[in-house]
Design a protein around this motif. Structure first.
Motif, PDB file in Angstrom:
ATOM      1  N   THR A   1      45.826  35.934  37.301  1.00 27.17           N
ATOM      2  CA  THR A   1      45.647  35.075  38.539  1.00 27.17           C
ATOM      3  C   THR A   1      46.952  34.256  38.557  1.00 27.17           C
ATOM      4  N   LYS A   2      47.290  33.705  37.820  1.00 28.29           N
ATOM      5  CA  LYS A   2      48.647  32.735  37.789  1.00 28.29           C
ATOM      6  C   LYS A   2      49.757  33.748  38.112  1.00 28.29           C
ATOM      7  N   GLU A   3      50.069  34.785  37.669  1.00 30.40           N
ATOM      8  CA  GLU A   3      51.250  35.571  37.890  1.00 30.40           C
ATOM      9  C   GLU A   3      51.182  36.002  39.464  1.00 30.40           C
ATOM     10  N   GLU A   4      50.004  36.310  39.651  1.00 29.57           N
ATOM     11  CA  GLU A   4      49.843  37.177  40.999  1.00 29.57           C
ATOM     12  C   GLU A   4      49.743  36.170  42.180  1.00 29.57           C
ATOM     13  N   THR A   5      49.021  35.001  41.930  1.00 29.72           N
ATOM     14  CA  THR A   5      48.713  33.964  43.080  1.00 29.72           C
ATOM     15  C   THR A   5      49.446  32.484  42.924  1.00 29.72           C
ATOM     16  N   GLY A   6      49.952  32.267  41.707  1.00 23.16           N
ATOM     17  CA  GLY A   6      50.625  30.962  41.491  1.00 23.16           C
ATOM     18  C   GLY A   6      49.476  29.768  41.325  1.00 23.16           C
ATOM     19  N   LEU A   7      48.340  30.181  41.216  1.00 24.41           N
ATOM     20  CA  LEU A   7      47.238  29.096  40.905  1.00 24.41           C
ATOM     21  C   LEU A   7      46.662  29.344  39.442  1.00 24.41           C
ATOM     22  N   ASP A   8      46.475  28.061  38.864  1.00 24.81           N
ATOM     23  CA  ASP A   8      45.868  27.899  37.737  1.00 24.81           C
ATOM     24  C   ASP A   8      44.373  28.126  37.853  1.00 24.81           C
ATOM     25  N   ILE A   9      43.660  28.704  36.936  1.00 23.52           N
ATOM     26  CA  ILE A   9      42.373  28.665  37.093  1.00 23.52           C
ATOM     27  C   ILE A   9      41.541  28.432  35.714  1.00 23.52           C
ATOM     28  N   GLU A  10      40.090  28.383  35.792  1.00 23.26           N
ATOM     29  CA  GLU A  10      39.462  28.179  34.593  1.00 23.26           C
ATOM     30  C   GLU A  10      38.250  29.082  35.083  1.00 23.26           C
ATOM     31  N   ILE A  11      37.780  29.961  34.064  1.00 24.94           N
ATOM     32  CA  ILE A  11      36.609  30.737  34.012  1.00 24.94           C
ATOM     33  C   ILE A  11      35.362  30.026  33.961  1.00 24.94           C
ATOM     34  N   THR A  12      34.602  30.190  34.998  1.00 30.11           N
ATOM     35  CA  THR A  12      33.307  29.622  35.218  1.00 30.11           C
ATOM     36  C   THR A  12      32.152  30.428  34.984  1.00 30.11           C
ATOM     37  N   GLY A  13      32.280  31.769  34.929  1.00 26.22           N
ATOM     38  CA  GLY A  13      31.243  32.881  34.772  1.00 26.22           C
ATOM     39  C   GLY A  13      31.569  34.135  34.849  1.00 26.22           C
ATOM     40  N   LEU A  14      30.607  34.920  34.998  1.00 21.91           N
ATOM     41  CA  LEU A  14      30.897  36.374  34.979  1.00 21.91           C
ATOM     42  C   LEU A  14      30.273  36.918  36.165  1.00 21.91           C
ATOM     43  N   LEU A  15      31.004  37.848  36.976  1.00 19.49           N
ATOM     44  CA  LEU A  15      30.186  38.309  38.167  1.00 19.49           C
ATOM     45  C   LEU A  15      29.738  39.817  37.634  1.00 19.49           C
ATOM     46  N   GLY A  16      30.711  40.531  36.921  1.00 15.32           N
ATOM     47  CA  GLY A  16      30.110  41.700  36.317  1.00 15.32           C
ATOM     48  C   GLY A  16      31.146  42.500  35.577  1.00 15.32           C
ATOM     49  N   ILE A  17      30.344  43.699  35.137  1.00 16.46           N
ATOM     50  CA  ILE A  17      31.398  44.608  34.419  1.00 16.46           C
ATOM     51  C   ILE A  17      31.157  45.960  35.152  1.00 16.46           C
ATOM     52  N   TYR A  18      32.401  46.482  35.371  1.00 16.51           N
ATOM     53  CA  TYR A  18      32.363  47.740  36.364  1.00 16.51           C
ATOM     54  C   TYR A  18      33.294  48.515  35.532  1.00 16.51           C
ATOM     55  N   THR A  19      32.589  49.895  35.402  1.00 16.71           N
ATOM     56  CA  THR A  19      33.102  51.156  34.427  1.00 16.71           C
ATOM     57  C   THR A  19      32.615  52.447  34.864  1.00 16.71           C
ATOM     58  N   ASP A  20      32.791  52.395  36.389  1.00 15.54           N
ATOM     59  CA  ASP A  20      32.446  53.625  37.058  1.00 15.54           C
ATOM     60  C   ASP A  20      33.374  54.764  36.677  1.00 15.54           C
ATOM     61  N   PRO A  21      32.854  55.821  36.091  1.00 11.29           N
ATOM     62  CA  PRO A  21      33.753  56.946  35.716  1.00 11.29           C
ATOM     63  C   PRO A  21      34.324  57.601  36.895  1.00 11.29           C
ATOM     64  N   GLU A  22      33.572  57.443  38.111  1.00 13.88           N
ATOM     65  CA  GLU A  22      34.053  58.115  39.132  1.00 13.88           C
ATOM     66  C   GLU A  22      35.116  57.334  40.224  1.00 13.88           C
ATOM     67  N   HIS A  23      35.498  56.156  39.649  1.00 11.24           N
ATOM     68  CA  HIS A  23      36.859  55.462  40.012  1.00 11.24           C
ATOM     69  C   HIS A  23      37.585  55.634  39.127  1.00 11.24           C
ATOM     70  N   VAL A  24      38.827  56.504  39.785  1.00  7.65           N
ATOM     71  CA  VAL A  24      39.978  56.624  38.867  1.00  7.65           C
ATOM     72  C   VAL A  24      41.095  56.122  39.568  1.00  7.65           C
ATOM     73  N   ILE A  25      42.227  55.740  38.847  1.00 12.24           N
ATOM     74  CA  ILE A  25      43.556  55.415  39.633  1.00 12.24           C
ATOM     75  C   ILE A  25      44.688  56.095  38.859  1.00 12.24           C
ATOM     76  N   GLU A  26      45.188  56.746  40.024  1.00 17.52           N
ATOM     77  CA  GLU A  26      46.495  57.493  39.575  1.00 17.52           C
ATOM     78  C   GLU A  26      47.720  57.038  39.950  1.00 17.52           C
ATOM     79  N   TYR A  27      48.657  56.830  38.860  1.00 15.48           N
ATOM     80  CA  TYR A  27      49.795  55.975  38.749  1.00 15.48           C
ATOM     81  C   TYR A  27      51.094  57.211  38.865  1.00 15.48           C
ATOM     82  N   GLY A  28      52.158  56.534  39.553  1.00 12.52           N
ATOM     83  CA  GLY A  28      53.233  57.475  39.687  1.00 12.52           C
ATOM     84  C   GLY A  28      53.819  58.156  38.420  1.00 12.52           C
TER      85      GLY A  28
END
Length: 157
Positions: free
Chosen positions: A66-93
């Protein structure tokens, strides 16, 4: 910056050859708008986040990314979720085809100022109504929907 292509529930998607834990953060401002970045590699609006590095926890990963991509410092306040869908794949160059393995935390801003990184073309807080008309990947829309639902417990999927 390499190219990236997301496949989501696509029977013609290439077979994954990599599994990398990633952390992201869902941060809202006082008006309920969500901190989003427009990715330089896909043009989609996304939550700040990225791949975990050796020597850090997943929470530390979400804070660092978050700091690298937005410049903002944050603290973690909770957990929205865990996302591990095997039908979502990302192909890189470079030939990597990664199966989704992402943990999305809730966070709040504690410092810094918004800036655009080399990985994005824009960073800003966007209202959920604004996001409805913008390019956002379905996996990120799912996270936003889980946020809107104000679930009693984190999504596990």
């Amino acid at each position: 910056m390499g190219s990236r292509r997301d496949y989501y529930r696509d029977p013609n998607a290439p077979k994954a050859n990599s599994l990398v834990p990633g952390g992201s953060a869902l941060i809202v401002d006082e008006h309920g708008a969500v901190l989003m970045q427009r990715r330089g590699d896909s043009g989609n609006w996304s939550l700040p986040g990225g791949a975990m590095e050796i020597g850090e926890t997943l929470e530390q990963c979400a804070i660092r990314e978050t700091k690298e991509e937005t410049g903002l410092d944050i603290e973690i306040t909770g957990l929205l979720g865990i996302y591990t869908d095997p039908e979502h794949v990302i192909e890189y160059g470079d030939g990597e085809i990664r199966q989704e393995l992402a943990v999305t935390y809730y966070g709040r801003v504690i410092g810094g100022s918004i800036r655009v990184s080399s990985e994005s073309t824009a960073v800003r807080f966007l209202g959920l109504d604004e996001l409805a008309g913008l390019p956002v990947h379905e996996s990120v829309r799912l996270r936003l929907q889980h946020h809107v639902e104000q679930r009693d417990s984190p999504y596990l999927g």
